[in-house]
Design an enzyme around this catalytic site. Sequence first.
Site, PDB file in Angstrom:
ATOM      1  CD  GLN A 132     -13.737   3.508  -4.967  1.00  0.00           C
ATOM      2  OE1 GLN A 132     -13.032   4.276  -4.339  1.00  0.00           O
ATOM      3  NE2 GLN A 132     -14.301   3.852  -6.111  1.00  0.00           N
ATOM      4  CG  ASP A 224      -7.943  -2.610  -6.014  1.00  0.00           C
ATOM      5  OD1 ASP A 224      -7.279  -1.602  -6.294  1.00  0.00           O
ATOM      6  OD2 ASP A 224      -8.248  -2.914  -4.840  1.00  0.00           O
ATOM      7  CB  CYS A 264     -11.181   1.783  -6.179  1.00  0.00           C
ATOM      8  SG  CYS A 264      -9.656   0.924  -5.732  1.00  0.00           S
ATOM      9  NE  ARG A 292     -15.013   6.789  -1.942  1.00  0.00           N
ATOM     10  CZ  ARG A 292     -13.821   6.507  -1.432  1.00  0.00           C
ATOM     11  NH1 ARG A 292     -12.843   6.097  -2.220  1.00  0.00           N
ATOM     12  NH2 ARG A 292     -13.597   6.575  -0.130  1.00  0.00           N
TER      13      ARG A 292
HETATM   14  N1   CP Z   1     -10.109   4.751  -3.896  1.00  0.00           N
HETATM   15  C1   CP Z   1      -9.651   5.243  -2.708  1.00  0.00           C
HETATM   16  O1   CP Z   1     -10.165   4.919  -1.623  1.00  0.00           O
HETATM   17  O2   CP Z   1      -8.640   6.133  -2.841  1.00  0.00           O
HETATM   18  P1   CP Z   1      -7.712   6.734  -1.691  1.00  0.00           P
HETATM   19  O3   CP Z   1      -6.853   5.616  -1.171  1.00  0.00           O
HETATM   20  O4   CP Z   1      -6.932   7.802  -2.375  1.00  0.00           O
HETATM   21  O5   CP Z   1      -8.597   7.271  -0.591  1.00  0.00           O
HETATM   22  N1  NVA Z   2      -7.131  -2.533  -2.461  1.00  0.00           N
HETATM   23  C1  NVA Z   2      -6.543  -1.226  -2.345  1.00  0.00           C
HETATM   24  C2  NVA Z   2      -7.585  -0.170  -2.469  1.00  0.00           C
HETATM   25  C3  NVA Z   2      -7.079   1.246  -2.343  1.00  0.00           C
HETATM   26  C4  NVA Z   2      -8.153   2.283  -2.400  1.00  0.00           C
HETATM   27  C5  NVA Z   2      -5.810  -1.117  -1.017  1.00  0.00           C
HETATM   28  O1  NVA Z   2      -6.356  -1.562   0.003  1.00  0.00           O
HETATM   29  O2  NVA Z   2      -4.694  -0.594  -0.997  1.00  0.00           O
END
Ligand code: CP
Ligand code: NVA
Length: 306
Positions: A132, A224, A264, A292
């Site tokens: 990401q 995030d 993300c 991605r």
């Molecule tokens: N941003 C990301 O990694 O999304 P997912 O959890 O949907 O893969």
């Molecule tokens: N910080 C989040 C990112 C998800 C893509 C997690 O780890 O759930």
Amino acid sequence: MTHKDFIEIHDYSADEVREIFEIARDMKANREKYRDALKGKTLAMIFEKSSTRTRVSFEVGMFQMGGHALFLSSRDIQIGRGEPIYDSAKVLSRYVDGIMARTFAHKTVTELAEYASVPVINGLTDLSHPMQAMTDYFTAWEHLGDLKGRKLAYIGDGNNMAHSLMFGASKVGMNISIATPPSYAPDPMIIAQSQGDADYAGTKVTITTSIDEAVRDADVVETDVWASMGQEAEAKQRQKDFEGWMVDARVMSLAKKDAIFMHCLPAHRGEEVAGEVIDSPQSVIYDEAENRLHVQKAIMYVLMRK
Ligand code: CP
Ligand code: NVA
């Protein structure tokens, strides 16, 4: 490029990151040129956690290069029943040409890499999310051009995203400011390592508890979720601790006028980000999601083509 695996951006040089971006850009513009790039190759995708973007973009990416991807939920494979990572890595290496893994413990991915003879790619752990962060810097590069001397502000939890963005900033010549609530700072080891990388690159890493300080004059603003996957039991406490930690129009107004907003995804509108920001013209979230695919294709191409 002589790497076997992609575990952290920290392991790659600025020139190597740039090379991956150039390949990704070419792949995005000339998809057909790479239609047989990984012909006959197979990627195993191990998931201990949920995913939309990672699962779909890796699988589609392999397909677009003539290869094949296998979705392996840890609920269904023997790893979930305690088969050692050592044996799993050795066995999978006899079948497939690469392994991508999304795990809770970071050690699971590093052990897979240690014992697998094929490339291992970190598809997110509790510690980091390099796919990401690579994509986010690629997306910033597309939107802003040269990133040298630019500033990224990350507002929120000092989590896997914060860590990987910290590792990536120095590789693209950017300064990074991380603002978190007091007891949610990034991992001290990651701070120290990214500080070292920044000193080498001549860039800055700033850790603060002030949103305003972090975001002032930023070119990129990112946030995030308050509670990541695996932190469900802490979610209630985190709701309290993160109250007010939202990127809204006021916060964006402190950044540069043409700043872009990144996330993300998945996002929680009304928690870490206001709808007025994430759904505004400044937001590039769907470009990040699309990219991605291109960035990971470039990474698989670099690691798995031989
Ligand atoms: N941003 C990301 O990694 O999304 P997912 O959890 O949907 O893969
Ligand atoms: N910080 C989040 C990112 C998800 C893509 C997690 O780890 O759930």
